[in-house]
Design a protein around this motif. Sequence first.
Motif, PDB file in Angstrom:
ATOM      1  N   ILE A   1    -102.406  51.808  14.521  1.00  0.00           N
ATOM      2  CA  ILE A   1    -101.588  52.983  14.874  1.00  0.00           C
ATOM      3  C   ILE A   1    -100.493  53.194  13.838  1.00  0.00           C
ATOM      4  O   ILE A   1    -100.214  54.325  13.427  1.00  0.00           O
ATOM      5  CB  ILE A   1    -100.983  52.803  16.283  1.00  0.00           C
ATOM      6  CG1 ILE A   1    -102.092  52.875  17.331  1.00  0.00           C
ATOM      7  CG2 ILE A   1     -99.924  53.874  16.557  1.00  0.00           C
ATOM      8  CD1 ILE A   1    -101.641  52.500  18.730  1.00  0.00           C
ATOM      9  N   ASP A   2     -99.855  52.104  13.378  1.00  0.00           N
ATOM     10  CA  ASP A   2     -98.779  52.209  12.391  1.00  0.00           C
ATOM     11  C   ASP A   2     -99.251  52.840  11.093  1.00  0.00           C
ATOM     12  O   ASP A   2     -98.534  53.649  10.481  1.00  0.00           O
ATOM     13  CB  ASP A   2     -98.194  50.829  12.106  1.00  0.00           C
ATOM     14  CG  ASP A   2     -97.232  50.385  13.205  1.00  0.00           C
ATOM     15  OD1 ASP A   2     -96.862  51.244  14.023  1.00  0.00           O
ATOM     16  OD2 ASP A   2     -96.874  49.194  13.248  1.00  0.00           O
TER      17      ASP A   2
ATOM     18  N   ILE B   1     -97.732  50.103  22.708  1.00  0.00           N
ATOM     19  CA  ILE B   1     -99.058  50.686  22.521  1.00  0.00           C
ATOM     20  C   ILE B   1     -99.266  51.856  23.481  1.00  0.00           C
ATOM     21  O   ILE B   1     -99.807  52.896  23.108  1.00  0.00           O
ATOM     22  CB  ILE B   1    -100.149  49.609  22.729  1.00  0.00           C
ATOM     23  CG1 ILE B   1    -100.078  48.575  21.600  1.00  0.00           C
ATOM     24  CG2 ILE B   1    -101.533  50.230  22.793  1.00  0.00           C
ATOM     25  CD1 ILE B   1    -101.031  47.421  21.761  1.00  0.00           C
ATOM     26  N   VAL B   2     -98.808  51.695  24.742  1.00  0.00           N
ATOM     27  CA  VAL B   2     -98.932  52.782  25.724  1.00  0.00           C
ATOM     28  C   VAL B   2     -98.225  54.037  25.218  1.00  0.00           C
ATOM     29  O   VAL B   2     -98.771  55.146  25.275  1.00  0.00           O
ATOM     30  CB  VAL B   2     -98.356  52.343  27.084  1.00  0.00           C
ATOM     31  CG1 VAL B   2     -98.273  53.532  28.041  1.00  0.00           C
ATOM     32  CG2 VAL B   2     -99.206  51.253  27.692  1.00  0.00           C
ATOM     33  N   LYS B   3     -97.002  53.880  24.726  1.00  0.00           N
ATOM     34  CA  LYS B   3     -96.235  55.036  24.224  1.00  0.00           C
ATOM     35  C   LYS B   3     -96.956  55.685  23.046  1.00  0.00           C
ATOM     36  O   LYS B   3     -97.067  56.917  22.969  1.00  0.00           O
ATOM     37  CB  LYS B   3     -94.842  54.591  23.793  1.00  0.00           C
ATOM     38  CG  LYS B   3     -93.922  55.725  23.350  1.00  0.00           C
ATOM     39  CD  LYS B   3     -92.527  55.196  23.070  1.00  0.00           C
ATOM     40  CE  LYS B   3     -91.548  56.331  22.785  1.00  0.00           C
ATOM     41  NZ  LYS B   3     -91.843  57.033  21.537  1.00  0.00           N
ATOM     42  N   SER B   4     -97.469  54.862  22.134  1.00  0.00           N
ATOM     43  CA  SER B   4     -98.188  55.398  20.976  1.00  0.00           C
ATOM     44  C   SER B   4     -99.441  56.146  21.417  1.00  0.00           C
ATOM     45  O   SER B   4     -99.771  57.216  20.883  1.00  0.00           O
ATOM     46  CB  SER B   4     -98.548  54.270  20.005  1.00  0.00           C
ATOM     47  OG  SER B   4     -97.387  53.633  19.530  1.00  0.00           O
TER      48      SER B   4
ATOM     49  N   GLY C   1     -98.669  63.791  24.338  1.00  0.00           N
ATOM     50  CA  GLY C   1     -97.921  63.718  25.585  1.00  0.00           C
ATOM     51  C   GLY C   1     -96.601  62.993  25.452  1.00  0.00           C
ATOM     52  O   GLY C   1     -96.146  62.663  24.343  1.00  0.00           O
ATOM     53  N   GLU C   2     -95.972  62.712  26.587  1.00  0.00           N
ATOM     54  CA  GLU C   2     -94.689  62.032  26.634  1.00  0.00           C
ATOM     55  C   GLU C   2     -94.721  61.019  27.773  1.00  0.00           C
ATOM     56  O   GLU C   2     -95.503  61.158  28.727  1.00  0.00           O
ATOM     57  CB  GLU C   2     -93.546  63.031  26.862  1.00  0.00           C
ATOM     58  CG  GLU C   2     -93.421  64.079  25.772  1.00  0.00           C
ATOM     59  CD  GLU C   2     -92.401  65.157  26.121  1.00  0.00           C
ATOM     60  OE1 GLU C   2     -91.727  65.019  27.166  1.00  0.00           O
ATOM     61  OE2 GLU C   2     -92.294  66.133  25.355  1.00  0.00           O
TER      62      GLU C   2
END
Length: 665
Positions: A475-476, A604-607, A614-615
């Motif tokens: 993700i990074d 990870i959930v936030k990403s 989404g938010e």
Amino acid sequence: MYNIKSVKQGSAKVQNNLFTWIIISLTLIIGILYIERLFNILKIKELQKLNVIDFIQIFNSILAALAIGSSLVCYISSKKEELFIISLMYIIFFIDIIFGNLDNINLQSQTKYMDGYITIGTSLIRIIILLISILPCKKIKDIIISNKGISILIVTIMSIFIGTLESKYLNFRNKENYIILYNIFLIIVYLVVAITYLVKSIRQKEYIYSVISSSIFLFGVKAFYATVATRIPILAIRLTCISITYMGFIIFIGGLFLELILNIKRNKELENELSVFYHLVDENKYSCVVIYNENGKVEFANKTVKKFIFENPCVKNEKVESVIVNIMKELDENIILEIKDFTRKYKAWDGNIYIPSLDMTLECNIQNTYTKFGENKYTLIFKDISSRVRTEKYLIEYEKMKKHEEVKNEFFANISHELRTPLNIFYSTLQLLDLKNNDMSICFREVYGNHKQCLEINCKRMLRLINNIVDITKIDVGFTQAKFVNCDIVRAIEDITLSVINYAENKNINIVFDTEIEEHIIKCDLSMIERAMLNLLSNAIKFTKENGNIAVNLYKDEQWVHILVKDDGIGIPIDIQDMIFERFVQGDKSLTRLNEGSGIGLSIVKSIVELNKGEIYLDSDGENGTEFEILLPNEKLEDYEYDNNYKVNLDKIELEFSDIYELYN
């Protein structure tokens, strides 16, 4: 400075009060003497005729002219609008005297009429002007003050026209009753005006109003004399009546002259104070000071401003103004609106302003002030704090880096523990299996069967940890992207929730799914949403005590689909809630904590949620449960059928729930 100033102001008030009472006392004495003079004249009855008409007219005109000049000079000095309005009255006096329409009394004894004694028209204009000066008719006063030249011209033309008309075509022969009634009216008006100005003088502690009051009062005494002279045409009464006009003029002129002397004295004191203040402001080496009016015109800029902008203290204010205007163009409109709003409401604003072209931060203070004459001014004080801001920014960055380094160290210590635990179990189990394998009296298959679940669960724990580290790295670097499909989000969330019920039941936790809608199609990456939901549900089960409750709710509005996961567990400490979605953050960082975890699950959930456009939000009081809310865009892909083949991946569930020890004890 403030103590000295207050002492001087107190001294000025004492002086004003003293002069006020002196003027009032002298006026009363003069008035009483004139009344006494009237009674004495009535006793004598006979005086010789004096032909002094020319002298009277010349002397009166000189005094009237001096009164006009004095009132205008005092108005310029003090900006008291009453003085300018009173000067209009004296202009009419002057014109009446020049045309012979004032105090031109027939000096022959026993004559029952007065030759052109007074013109009623111009007298009424004087009365109207006096009333305007004391009445609260602000609009009329503003019109007069705003158009001084026109006001003087109109009053002059009206006085000449009316005076000429009445002096040629009107006389008061055998109309003594009208003269008496009119003079009684004058007495009443003059007394009301005099009392009004006297009260104003006492209340406002302004000496100049007592001067106006005294002058008007004597005109009232003169009107009383004129009333008596109409019925009793004695030469002494008429001459005394004329002298009262002189005295009214003289008191007014003398009082204004004294006011000018006081103003000169006050101005000198003020100049001394201002010179100190001006030097203090102009030579201020620390702050830039700018004074500008409500039109934005710079009226003063100290040397520090000019040196700051031009490296030249002698540059004119106009150039400072142009530079400030150009700087204002660079500012964000919201900042400008904020400054205007605050200065309008609170008369002041302070804050920091960043100037992009100069890469400079200014600490600014704007103060709205009004001058003595009601002029609206703004004082801008600013200084360059760029170096301080940069230092603070570097310190903040340093603290962040230091904190991040501490978190990373804690993470590596934690990850070592997380990896070491299953590895130790593997190693111990292998040692046990080797030992049992050499014992021919024991069934190896039975021994292996007893330890198979332990090996499997710890493999999954290690695999989950490694997957999380790999995924967060992907993700990074931007390797992971969402693969959008249209799906029934209601069915997907319901299936995910129901699939973990068995795990919750192992801790006697009750899970409830509720929704306002039966079906709703949106675009999302279902595998990502599944992983995010499983992480939130595993956390809820992990941190909820036995016999607890977990609720999953779903509803939608025009913009978002809302997914809520709420538990009544131990909650998340308030002091870490702001950074709970940051990497490597845990509520309990000790190696003896009750629940395992690497601290990167919520990151990870936030990403994942953000990759789905989404938010995610957190709500917890720190002690009584936690609520996570996921917001997904209420949108779907056009010309794309929705995927109705979705099934929950049971392997992912086992992998995600592998670090909850209570489920496998």
